[in-house]
Design a protein around this motif. Structure first.
Motif, mmCIF file in Angstrom:
data_model
loop_
_atom_site.group_PDB
_atom_site.id
_atom_site.type_symbol
_atom_site.label_atom_id
_atom_site.label_comp_id
_atom_site.label_asym_id
_atom_site.label_seq_id
_atom_site.Cartn_x
_atom_site.Cartn_y
_atom_site.Cartn_z
ATOM 1 N N ARG A 20 -3.580 11.162 -0.950
ATOM 2 C CA ARG A 20 -2.343 11.983 -1.084
ATOM 3 C C ARG A 20 -1.901 11.219 -2.433
ATOM 4 N N LYS A 22 0.616 9.927 -4.670
ATOM 5 C CA LYS A 22 2.423 9.166 -4.912
ATOM 6 C C LYS A 22 2.406 9.506 -6.509
ATOM 7 N N LEU A 27 -3.648 9.105 -4.274
ATOM 8 C CA LEU A 27 -4.475 7.737 -2.557
ATOM 9 C C LEU A 27 -5.100 8.513 -1.403
ATOM 10 N N GLN A 31 -5.073 4.124 2.288
ATOM 11 C CA GLN A 31 -4.180 3.902 0.853
ATOM 12 C C GLN A 31 -3.010 5.365 1.121
ATOM 13 N N ALA A 32 -3.985 6.194 1.607
ATOM 14 C CA ALA A 32 -3.374 7.618 1.293
ATOM 15 C C ALA A 32 -1.962 7.811 3.042
ATOM 16 N N ASP A 33 -2.008 6.104 3.464
ATOM 17 C CA ASP A 33 -0.942 5.801 5.099
ATOM 18 C C ASP A 33 0.592 5.248 4.131
ATOM 19 N N ILE A 34 0.739 5.906 3.307
ATOM 20 C CA ILE A 34 2.409 5.133 2.910
ATOM 21 C C ILE A 34 2.969 6.719 3.454
ATOM 22 N N PRO A 35 4.392 6.048 3.191
ATOM 23 C CA PRO A 35 5.985 6.867 3.475
ATOM 24 C C PRO A 35 5.793 7.549 1.913
ATOM 25 N N GLN A 36 6.480 9.068 1.880
ATOM 26 C CA GLN A 36 6.775 8.968 0.541
ATOM 27 C C GLN A 36 8.101 8.593 -0.386
ATOM 28 N N ALA A 37 7.868 9.340 -1.535
ATOM 29 C CA ALA A 37 8.730 8.508 -2.090
ATOM 30 C C ALA A 37 10.021 8.916 -1.506
ATOM 31 N N GLN A 39 11.434 10.168 1.357
ATOM 32 C CA GLN A 39 11.456 8.931 2.510
ATOM 33 C C GLN A 39 12.160 7.342 1.968
ATOM 34 N N TYR A 40 11.611 6.944 0.835
ATOM 35 C CA TYR A 40 12.426 5.935 0.569
ATOM 36 C C TYR A 40 13.372 5.914 -0.124
#
Length: 260
Positions: A20, A22, A27, A31-37, A39-40
């Motif tokens: 991913r 960021k 990542l 480390q790639a298992d995070i929401p998108q910016a 989405q935040y």
């Protein structure tokens, strides 16, 4: 010839880790298992939570500096006057503060205070009645309600350090009347800034010999005696008893150092 669209991406190869991006950061794996910016940003859950984070506070702090700089940039010569919010109207200290505000305006200075009651109100009143610029820099406190009625140009702050920067940046000197912990805080900060040459020309005048003498004696007999300060540091402040003497010390101090 292989079509470029048929070439698998590195992340599509067998056994390749999850990838991913960021922003410019790459990542991989867990480390790639995070929401998108985005989405935040767009998620409606906990919509107020982000306003209590340090990055958001940084923006608030920045806005206070921008507002202060923009408002006071054209203020002209000014003196910051400090003293207790508990000073009673009609008292000796109130009358002296009011006269100080009036006399500073006659010397073509604007008057800056913390914008509260007591000695601050008195100095603002003297300046306003004399036709000068009466500035109040308020602060969010549990026991003071808004700016006093004699402030003509007022700014309210959340953060002490942003407010204190304005007191120093836009003033050519301090006049300090009897006060409590807040007054002592401003006094010693000004002394440190002059001592360390963060500000190079900054007369500091204390009003009230009886009030300030025990503190001056402690500085001399304890700090100096224990070699915690240099003897020249005692010259950072002048102690007087009247409004006329206070303003004269400011004028002569600035004149001697800069030809102001």
């Amino acid at each position: 010839m292989t079509n470029q669209q048929d070439v698998p991406l590195p992340s599509q190869l067998p056994g390749a880790p999850k990838i991913r991006f960021k922003g410019p950061v790459e990542l991989r794996r867990g480390q790639a298992d995070i929401p998108q910016a985005d989405q935040y940003l767009l998620d409606t859950k906990d919509r107020a939570e982000f306003t209590h984070t340090d990055p958001w506070r940084v923006l608030r702090i920045q806005s206070e500096f921008v507002e202060g700089f923009g408002t006071l940039a054209d203020l002209g010569p000014a003196i910051s006057v400090f003293g207790s919010a508990r000073t009673k109207s009609g008292s000796k200290h109130y009358a002296i503060a009011e006269e100080i505000g009036r006399l500073l305006v006659r010397q073509n200075f604007a008057v800056i205070t913390g914008g509260g009651p007591g000695s601050m109100e008195a100095a603002n009143k003297g300046a306003s009645e004399a036709g000068g610029v009466s500035v109040g820099l308020g602060i969010e406190l549990p026991f003071e309600q808004g700016l006093n009625n004699w402030v003509d140009l007022g700014i309210n702050f959340r953060y002490f350090f942003a407010r204190k920067t304005m007191f120093v940046k836009y003033a050519q000197g301090f006049i300090v009347l009897p006060g409590g912990l807040g007054t002592m805080d401003e006094l010693f900060e000004a002394m440190v800034l002059v001592q360390t040459k963060k500000v190079t020309t900054f007369p500091i005048v204390l009003v009230g010999t009886a009030f300030w003498s025990p503190l001056i004696d402690w500085i001399r007999n304890t700090l100096l005696a224990e070699a915690m300060i240099a003897e020249v540091d005692l010259d950072l402040i002048n102690v007087v008893d009247t409004a006329e003497e206070a303003v004269q010390q400011i004028v002569s101090g600035l004149s001697a150092r800069t030809g102001f």
